[in-house]
Design an enzyme around this catalytic site. Structure first.
Site, PDB file in Angstrom:
ATOM      1  N   CYS A  57      -3.365  -2.042  -0.108  1.00 17.03           N
ATOM      2  CA  CYS A  57      -1.909  -1.315  -0.150  1.00 17.03           C
ATOM      3  C   CYS A  57      -1.928  -0.046  -1.245  1.00 17.03           C
ATOM      4  O   CYS A  57      -1.246   0.541  -1.270  1.00 17.03           O
ATOM      5  CB  CYS A  57      -0.828  -2.333  -0.780  1.00 17.03           C
ATOM      6  SG  CYS A  57      -0.659  -3.798   0.255  1.00 17.03           S
ATOM      7  N   ASN A  99       6.581  -4.600   4.556  1.00 22.42           N
ATOM      8  CA  ASN A  99       5.438  -4.035   3.595  1.00 22.42           C
ATOM      9  C   ASN A  99       4.309  -3.646   4.959  1.00 22.42           C
ATOM     10  O   ASN A  99       3.848  -4.235   5.641  1.00 22.42           O
ATOM     11  CB  ASN A  99       4.874  -5.150   2.833  1.00 22.42           C
ATOM     12  CG  ASN A  99       3.517  -4.895   2.146  1.00 22.42           C
ATOM     13  OD1 ASN A  99       2.729  -3.656   2.496  1.00 22.42           O
ATOM     14  ND2 ASN A  99       3.054  -5.696   1.125  1.00 22.42           N
ATOM     15  N   HIS A 150       4.756   2.019  -3.363  1.00 20.49           N
ATOM     16  CA  HIS A 150       4.380   1.152  -2.243  1.00 20.49           C
ATOM     17  C   HIS A 150       5.464  -0.009  -2.047  1.00 20.49           C
ATOM     18  O   HIS A 150       6.211  -0.514  -2.967  1.00 20.49           O
ATOM     19  CB  HIS A 150       3.243   0.331  -2.607  1.00 20.49           C
ATOM     20  CG  HIS A 150       2.739  -0.773  -1.781  1.00 20.49           C
ATOM     21  ND1 HIS A 150       2.703  -0.775  -0.405  1.00 20.49           N
ATOM     22  CD2 HIS A 150       2.560  -2.095  -2.105  1.00 20.49           C
ATOM     23  CE1 HIS A 150       2.543  -1.916   0.133  1.00 20.49           C
ATOM     24  NE2 HIS A 150       2.330  -2.810  -0.998  1.00 20.49           N
TER      25      HIS A 150
END
Length: 328
Positions: free
Chosen positions: A122, A285, A255
């Site tokens: 990520c 996500n 993020h």
């Protein structure tokens, strides 16, 4: 004369298949897994996510985001000197050939520019952007295509409701070009391999098969606690390196993992959520794709304007984290 790098264009792509929480609830129920829209949303802020079609590869998503970024920058594929693609879900087992090389071919970039993948989960886009900036500042390259692309739906265990409801697929990209005026002002990258087990895919390729599990596993509480801590630290570090103060940041582009992590980071930074680009409710996500997806959404909505200061930051498995401060 000093050389800087600036964002010349942004682009993104989401697969056509959009699953709301209720769609996922019904799908999981068929496998005997119980959850609810309220359970998912209250813990993550996610309402929907996109999943790639069966025949859609990570490179296909990356290609469409790259084409949009090139159009935004009024640039052609043959003008690109380097392609850096951040992903944890490459087209090929073992990660080679690199998905960046596949994208180069699909783009029709016939100038044999350099191309490679970056794996920092990520935090991958933050890492890739910092690498591209360094190449440009040294004069090695003048125009770099930086992509974050993921098909996380391929590594989700749909018997584990604590993880399978959180992730989605997508891609985002930027064209970074050499400039005489500052664009990227600073970056800060870190990792702590001792925390690698709290978010990982534990399986290994072994003699034509997989040894262990090929599904992602996560210790949610441990990840949450570490994420909020390191994101605050790296944000302050990057802002200080840029010679700015937190109040000079116009937009936080984080993020998009969990709305509670984002709120916690903004609170610790003394920032209002009105200054945070939020797409997690629609995207879930998307790992390395989440920052460039959010950046492009902010640009195309008109929220992000030229001349504003942006703080981009991400944290993910490895454990790796990073932040980039730039003047858009």
């Amino acid at each position: 004369m000093s050389i800087y790098s600036r964002v010349a264009g942004t682009g993104s792509y989401l697969p056509e298949q959009r699953l709301t929480n209720q769609d996922l609830v019904e799908r999981l129920a068929k496998s005997g897994v119980e959850t609810s829209d309220e359970w998912i949303f209250s813990r993550s802020g996610i309402s929907a996510r996109h999943f790639a079609a069966k025949n859609e590869l990570t490179s296909d998503l990356a290609l469409k985001a790259a084409q949009a970024a090139l159009a935004s920058a009024s640039a052609s594929a043959d003008e690109i000197d380097l392609i850096i693609l951040a992903t944890s879900t490459p087209d090929h087992l073992g990660g080679f050939p690199s998905t960046a090389c596949v994208v180069q071919d699909k783009l029709g970039a016939h100038n044999q520019c350099a191309a490679f993948d970056v794996q920092a989960v990520c935090a991958g886009f933050s890492y890739a952007l910092a690498i591209a900036d360094a190449f440009i500042r040294t004069g090695t390259y003048k125009k770099v295509l930086v992509i974050g692309a993921e098909t996380f739906s391929r590594i989700l265990d749909f018997q584990d409701r604590t993880t399978c409801v959180l992730f989605g697929d997508g891609a985002g990209a930027v064209v970074l070009e050499a400039s005489t005026t500052p664009g990227i002002l600073s970056s800060a990258l870190h990792a702590d391999g001792s925390q690698r087990d709290i978010l990982c895919v534990p399986g290994r390729a072994a003699h034509g098969g997989v040894e262990g599990s090929a599904f992602m596993t996560m210790d949610g509480q441990a990840v949450f606690k570490l994420a909020v801590k390191v994101l605050e630290q790296v944000a302050h570090e990057a802002i200080e390196k840029a010679g700015l103060k937190p109040e000079q940041i116009d937009w936080l582009v984080p993020h998009q993992a969990n709305i509670r992590i984002m709120e916690g980071t903004a609170r610790k930074m003394g920032m209002s959520m009105d200054k945070v680009i939020v797409t997690v409710h629609e995207h879930g996500n998307t790992s390395a794709a989440s920052i460039p997806l959010a950046l492009d959404a902010g640009v195309r909505s008109g929220q992000i304007q030229r001349g504003q200061h942006l703080l981009l930051e991400g944290v993910g498995g490895g454990f790796a984290w990073g932040a980039v401060v730039l003047k858009y």
